[in-house]
Design a protein around this motif. Structure first.
Motif, mmCIF file in Angstrom:
data_model
loop_
_atom_site.group_PDB
_atom_site.id
_atom_site.type_symbol
_atom_site.label_atom_id
_atom_site.label_comp_id
_atom_site.label_asym_id
_atom_site.label_seq_id
_atom_site.Cartn_x
_atom_site.Cartn_y
_atom_site.Cartn_z
ATOM 1 N N PRO A 10 -14.509 14.732 -5.738
ATOM 2 C CA PRO A 10 -15.826 14.339 -4.765
ATOM 3 C C PRO A 10 -16.729 16.144 -4.547
ATOM 4 C CG PRO A 10 -13.207 14.694 -3.677
ATOM 5 C CD PRO A 10 -13.196 14.956 -5.186
ATOM 6 N N LEU A 11 -17.841 15.393 -4.643
ATOM 7 C CA LEU A 11 -18.990 15.650 -4.640
ATOM 8 C C LEU A 11 -19.838 15.557 -6.088
ATOM 9 C CD1 LEU A 11 -18.621 19.685 -2.736
ATOM 10 C CD2 LEU A 11 -19.694 17.197 -1.850
ATOM 11 N N LEU A 14 -22.645 11.791 -9.519
ATOM 12 C CA LEU A 14 -21.727 10.214 -11.187
ATOM 13 C C LEU A 14 -22.404 10.653 -11.816
ATOM 14 C CD1 LEU A 14 -19.429 8.246 -11.285
ATOM 15 C CD2 LEU A 14 -21.349 6.850 -9.766
ATOM 16 N N ARG A 15 -23.601 10.092 -11.732
ATOM 17 C CA ARG A 15 -24.723 9.599 -12.937
ATOM 18 C C ARG A 15 -24.624 11.023 -13.664
ATOM 19 N NH1 ARG A 15 -30.039 6.635 -13.960
ATOM 20 N NH2 ARG A 15 -30.612 7.925 -16.646
ATOM 21 N N ALA A 16 -24.700 12.119 -13.426
ATOM 22 C CA ALA A 16 -25.123 13.520 -14.172
ATOM 23 C C ALA A 16 -24.023 13.659 -15.009
ATOM 24 C CB ALA A 16 -25.232 14.991 -13.207
ATOM 25 N N ALA A 17 -22.563 13.794 -14.127
ATOM 26 C CA ALA A 17 -21.600 13.895 -15.292
ATOM 27 C C ALA A 17 -20.927 12.491 -15.869
ATOM 28 C CB ALA A 17 -19.828 13.675 -13.717
ATOM 29 N N LEU A 39 -18.561 6.609 -2.611
ATOM 30 C CA LEU A 39 -19.385 7.801 -2.811
ATOM 31 C C LEU A 39 -19.894 8.094 -1.537
ATOM 32 C CD1 LEU A 39 -21.701 5.761 -5.067
ATOM 33 C CD2 LEU A 39 -20.683 7.726 -5.766
ATOM 34 N N SER A 40 -20.546 9.525 -1.033
ATOM 35 C CA SER A 40 -20.991 9.417 0.352
ATOM 36 C C SER A 40 -22.546 9.302 0.032
ATOM 37 C CB SER A 40 -20.799 11.056 0.509
ATOM 38 O OG SER A 40 -21.481 11.760 -0.938
ATOM 39 N N VAL A 41 -23.239 9.628 -1.214
ATOM 40 C CA VAL A 41 -24.635 9.265 -0.752
ATOM 41 C C VAL A 41 -24.749 7.911 -2.271
ATOM 42 C CG1 VAL A 41 -27.081 9.919 -1.597
ATOM 43 C CG2 VAL A 41 -24.863 11.247 -0.816
ATOM 44 N N ILE A 96 -23.583 10.635 -5.095
ATOM 45 C CA ILE A 96 -22.487 11.634 -5.149
ATOM 46 C C ILE A 96 -21.665 11.376 -4.626
ATOM 47 C CG2 ILE A 96 -21.599 13.918 -3.298
ATOM 48 C CD1 ILE A 96 -24.054 14.166 -5.588
ATOM 49 N N VAL A 97 -20.034 11.717 -5.113
ATOM 50 C CA VAL A 97 -19.038 11.308 -5.134
ATOM 51 C C VAL A 97 -18.274 11.168 -3.874
ATOM 52 C CG1 VAL A 97 -16.695 11.143 -6.355
ATOM 53 C CG2 VAL A 97 -18.395 10.565 -7.687
ATOM 54 N N ARG A 98 -17.448 11.144 -3.169
ATOM 55 C CA ARG A 98 -16.973 10.437 -2.322
ATOM 56 C C ARG A 98 -15.328 11.085 -2.595
ATOM 57 N NH1 ARG A 98 -14.192 8.226 2.569
ATOM 58 N NH2 ARG A 98 -14.288 6.529 1.292
ATOM 59 N N THR A 99 -14.215 10.811 -2.895
ATOM 60 C CA THR A 99 -13.738 10.891 -2.448
ATOM 61 C C THR A 99 -12.794 10.935 -4.118
ATOM 62 O OG1 THR A 99 -12.449 9.269 -2.676
ATOM 63 C CG2 THR A 99 -12.898 9.906 -0.291
ATOM 64 N N THR A 100 -12.782 9.810 -4.846
ATOM 65 C CA THR A 100 -13.007 10.227 -6.345
ATOM 66 C C THR A 100 -13.706 8.931 -6.719
ATOM 67 O OG1 THR A 100 -11.198 9.555 -8.000
ATOM 68 C CG2 THR A 100 -11.406 7.972 -6.144
#
Length: 133
Positions: A10-11, A14-17, A39-41, A96-100
């Motif tokens: 979480p948090l 996604l792209r940067a990771a 995702l949350s965003v 942004i990842v929400r849970t996984t």
């Protein structure tokens, strides 16, 4: 080709990771084969649009695929909202990842990808080179 399963917390952006995966594994080329998660965003750039559309809500990742190079990624994603409506486009930073996020990455140690200006398209396009070992 080396297959690498990746789990993002979480948090995470996604792209940067995913762009960081190549550096972490000292490889110059890779592909995202598929992903699931939430995702949350999400920042989606639609075809032909100059700026991304931001969605801030609980979203399920349905698909994610694209190329990873040391100078940037080219990723397409589709997501579904709580009513099952689906949207998709280019994945932009700030998603942004929400849970996984569970991502399957193919590392290509015998290749090097770069994004180079293409006179025909007017965009930076994928350039593929074989690495001599």
């Amino acid at each position: 080709m080396q297959i690498l399963p990746v789990r993002l917390s979480p948090l995470s952006d996604l792209r940067a990771a995913l762009e960081a995966v190549l550096q972490e594994h000292a490889v110059g080329a890779g592909f995202v084969m598929q992903a699931i998660g939430s995702l949350s965003v999400v920042q989606l750039r639609m075809a032909g649009m100059p700026q991304p559309l931001e969605l801030r809500e609980d979203l399920e990742i349905l698909t994610l695929a694209g190329s990873l190079s040391p100078d940037g990624a080219h990723l397409h994603i589709s997501v579904a909202d709580a009513q099952g409506r689906v949207m998709g486009g280019h994945l932009c930073p700030g998603s942004i990842v929400r849970t996984t996020a569970e991502v399957l990455v193919a590392l290509l140690p015998d290749h090097h990808f770069s994004r180079e200006d293409d006179a025909e398209t007017g965009f930076k396009e994928l350039a593929v080179r074989t690495v001599r070992r």
